[in-house]
Motif scaffolding. Sequence first.
Motif, PDB file in Angstrom:
ATOM      1  N   UNK A 134      56.667   9.547  31.354  1.00  0.00           N
ATOM      2  CA  UNK A 134      56.783   9.640  30.055  1.00  0.00           C
ATOM      3  C   UNK A 134      55.652  10.892  29.789  1.00  0.00           C
ATOM      4  N   UNK A 135      55.345  11.024  28.658  1.00  0.00           N
ATOM      5  CA  UNK A 135      54.485  12.437  28.369  1.00  0.00           C
ATOM      6  C   UNK A 135      53.261  11.692  27.344  1.00  0.00           C
ATOM      7  N   UNK A 136      52.017  12.245  27.925  1.00  0.00           N
ATOM      8  CA  UNK A 136      50.713  12.209  27.137  1.00  0.00           C
ATOM      9  C   UNK A 136      49.867  13.138  27.288  1.00  0.00           C
ATOM     10  N   UNK A 137      49.427  13.906  26.494  1.00  0.00           N
ATOM     11  CA  UNK A 137      48.249  14.861  26.457  1.00  0.00           C
ATOM     12  C   UNK A 137      47.548  15.141  25.079  1.00  0.00           C
ATOM     13  N   UNK A 138      46.213  15.370  25.190  1.00  0.00           N
ATOM     14  CA  UNK A 138      45.285  15.604  24.270  1.00  0.00           C
ATOM     15  C   UNK A 138      45.823  16.850  23.343  1.00  0.00           C
ATOM     16  N   UNK A 139      46.125  16.740  22.005  1.00  0.00           N
ATOM     17  CA  UNK A 139      46.540  17.534  21.029  1.00  0.00           C
ATOM     18  C   UNK A 139      45.573  18.814  21.042  1.00  0.00           C
ATOM     19  N   UNK A 140      44.347  18.488  21.276  1.00  0.00           N
ATOM     20  CA  UNK A 140      43.255  19.798  21.189  1.00  0.00           C
ATOM     21  C   UNK A 140      43.353  20.567  22.446  1.00  0.00           C
ATOM     22  N   UNK A 141      44.335  20.303  23.603  1.00  0.00           N
ATOM     23  CA  UNK A 141      44.329  21.193  24.571  1.00  0.00           C
ATOM     24  C   UNK A 141      45.352  22.251  24.159  1.00  0.00           C
ATOM     25  N   UNK A 142      46.130  22.328  23.085  1.00  0.00           N
ATOM     26  CA  UNK A 142      47.111  23.405  22.623  1.00  0.00           C
ATOM     27  C   UNK A 142      46.244  24.620  21.904  1.00  0.00           C
TER      28      UNK A 142
ATOM     29  N   UNK B 159      39.606  11.333  20.124  1.00  0.00           N
ATOM     30  CA  UNK B 159      40.396  12.409  19.954  1.00  0.00           C
ATOM     31  C   UNK B 159      42.009  11.860  19.739  1.00  0.00           C
ATOM     32  N   UNK B 160      42.689  12.816  19.266  1.00  0.00           N
ATOM     33  CA  UNK B 160      44.154  12.420  18.842  1.00  0.00           C
ATOM     34  C   UNK B 160      45.203  12.879  20.019  1.00  0.00           C
ATOM     35  N   UNK B 161      46.141  12.007  20.396  1.00  0.00           N
ATOM     36  CA  UNK B 161      46.772  12.292  21.577  1.00  0.00           C
ATOM     37  C   UNK B 161      48.248  12.484  21.080  1.00  0.00           C
ATOM     38  N   UNK B 162      49.139  13.223  21.518  1.00  0.00           N
ATOM     39  CA  UNK B 162      50.563  13.024  21.534  1.00  0.00           C
ATOM     40  C   UNK B 162      51.237  12.591  22.725  1.00  0.00           C
ATOM     41  N   UNK B 163      52.169  11.539  22.433  1.00  0.00           N
ATOM     42  CA  UNK B 163      52.769  10.669  23.457  1.00  0.00           C
ATOM     43  C   UNK B 163      54.366  10.903  23.545  1.00  0.00           C
ATOM     44  N   UNK B 164      54.874  10.974  24.543  1.00  0.00           N
ATOM     45  CA  UNK B 164      56.348  10.814  24.642  1.00  0.00           C
ATOM     46  C   UNK B 164      57.065   9.764  25.171  1.00  0.00           C
ATOM     47  N   UNK B 165      57.232   8.564  24.334  1.00  0.00           N
ATOM     48  CA  UNK B 165      57.793   7.405  24.914  1.00  0.00           C
ATOM     49  C   UNK B 165      58.356   6.587  23.966  1.00  0.00           C
TER      50      UNK B 165
ATOM     51  N   UNK C 173      60.098  18.113  16.348  1.00  0.00           N
ATOM     52  CA  UNK C 173      61.748  18.404  16.481  1.00  0.00           C
ATOM     53  C   UNK C 173      62.025  18.564  17.774  1.00  0.00           C
ATOM     54  N   UNK C 174      60.884  18.917  18.482  1.00  0.00           N
ATOM     55  CA  UNK C 174      61.205  19.398  20.124  1.00  0.00           C
ATOM     56  C   UNK C 174      60.581  18.374  20.858  1.00  0.00           C
ATOM     57  N   UNK C 175      61.039  18.141  22.107  1.00  0.00           N
ATOM     58  CA  UNK C 175      60.739  16.833  22.812  1.00  0.00           C
ATOM     59  C   UNK C 175      60.352  17.039  24.277  1.00  0.00           C
ATOM     60  N   UNK C 176      59.267  16.166  24.774  1.00  0.00           N
ATOM     61  CA  UNK C 176      59.157  16.122  26.483  1.00  0.00           C
ATOM     62  C   UNK C 176      60.394  15.801  26.868  1.00  0.00           C
ATOM     63  N   UNK C 177      60.727  15.947  27.992  1.00  0.00           N
ATOM     64  CA  UNK C 177      61.977  15.926  28.791  1.00  0.00           C
ATOM     65  C   UNK C 177      63.115  16.546  28.426  1.00  0.00           C
ATOM     66  N   UNK C 178      63.331  17.306  27.373  1.00  0.00           N
ATOM     67  CA  UNK C 178      64.491  18.003  27.206  1.00  0.00           C
ATOM     68  C   UNK C 178      64.745  19.232  28.051  1.00  0.00           C
TER      69      UNK C 178
END
Length: 290
Positions: free
Chosen positions: A224-232, A255-261, A159-164
């Motif tokens: 754009x955004x990309x990061x491994x979800x296990x870094x949180x 690993x699972x990744x979160x992307x914003x694109x 519900x929240x986004x990269x770049x906002x």
Amino acid sequence: MRSHRGSFDTDLVNQAYQAWDAEDWPRAGELLERAVRQAPDARGSDKLWFDAALAYKFLRDWPKAYELGLEAAARARRGKEDPAFWNLGIVATVLRDWATARDCWQGYGLPIPPGEGEILEDFGPTCVRINTATGQEVVWAQRLCPTRARVLNVPLDPGRRFGEVVLHDGVPNGERVFQGQAVPVFDEILLFTPSELPTLSVTVTASAPDDIEALLEAFARDNLGAEPSDTVKPLCSCCSEGSVTQERTVEAGRKSMLLAAPEQRAAELLDRWHAERPDDRSWTGLHPAS
């Protein structure tokens, strides 16, 4: 509270601050305004104007906070870091009154370049504690002005986004230390500008940390955004509001990744990443995060 310019009704002021202590902001704001309008320029009026404006800021009644904030700032000394300018600067930003916002930051004593329109400067990195459907999350951001920052992480909550762009308060509530540099954590006031980039999830497999770094860099080059979800790392509120040292570590493997694109663009970048080293890189399961 007496001066040659009139006096306040002290009973009214006392009632106002009783309401203030109870966090009854509607009553506190109303009583403070009634009291200060009796003697708008009496000794101590600057504090009453400021607190009245602050009460309406807490209520998110931006027009009223703006009206009273103008009175408070008119009685403040310029260039002396008077909080009346900061408070009005936040309110003027919410209302997108950029001329007043610029004047407030300059009045506070900040080196805001002259100009017109929206303030889009580089005030360096910071962290913001954003509000999500399940609680709060601290994200890294780039400050665009003293009270706005663009989110640089891909939030866990879709519900929240990269770049906002978020509007944040001016008092730090914790800090993060990265590579020896401490940056403040500010609490979000509101979402200022939404981002159109959706949050996606994908599973990648990489033989070496450099493969993951290459994927992160590919998305970053496209803004754009990309990061491994296990870094949180989840933290309790007490720890989150303290000083936390963060280290950026990238590990190989599945690993699972979160992307914003946009989904199509994400697939293109993932395919290109895979094609560069097909024996060492793969991906599967690209889909909207939920």
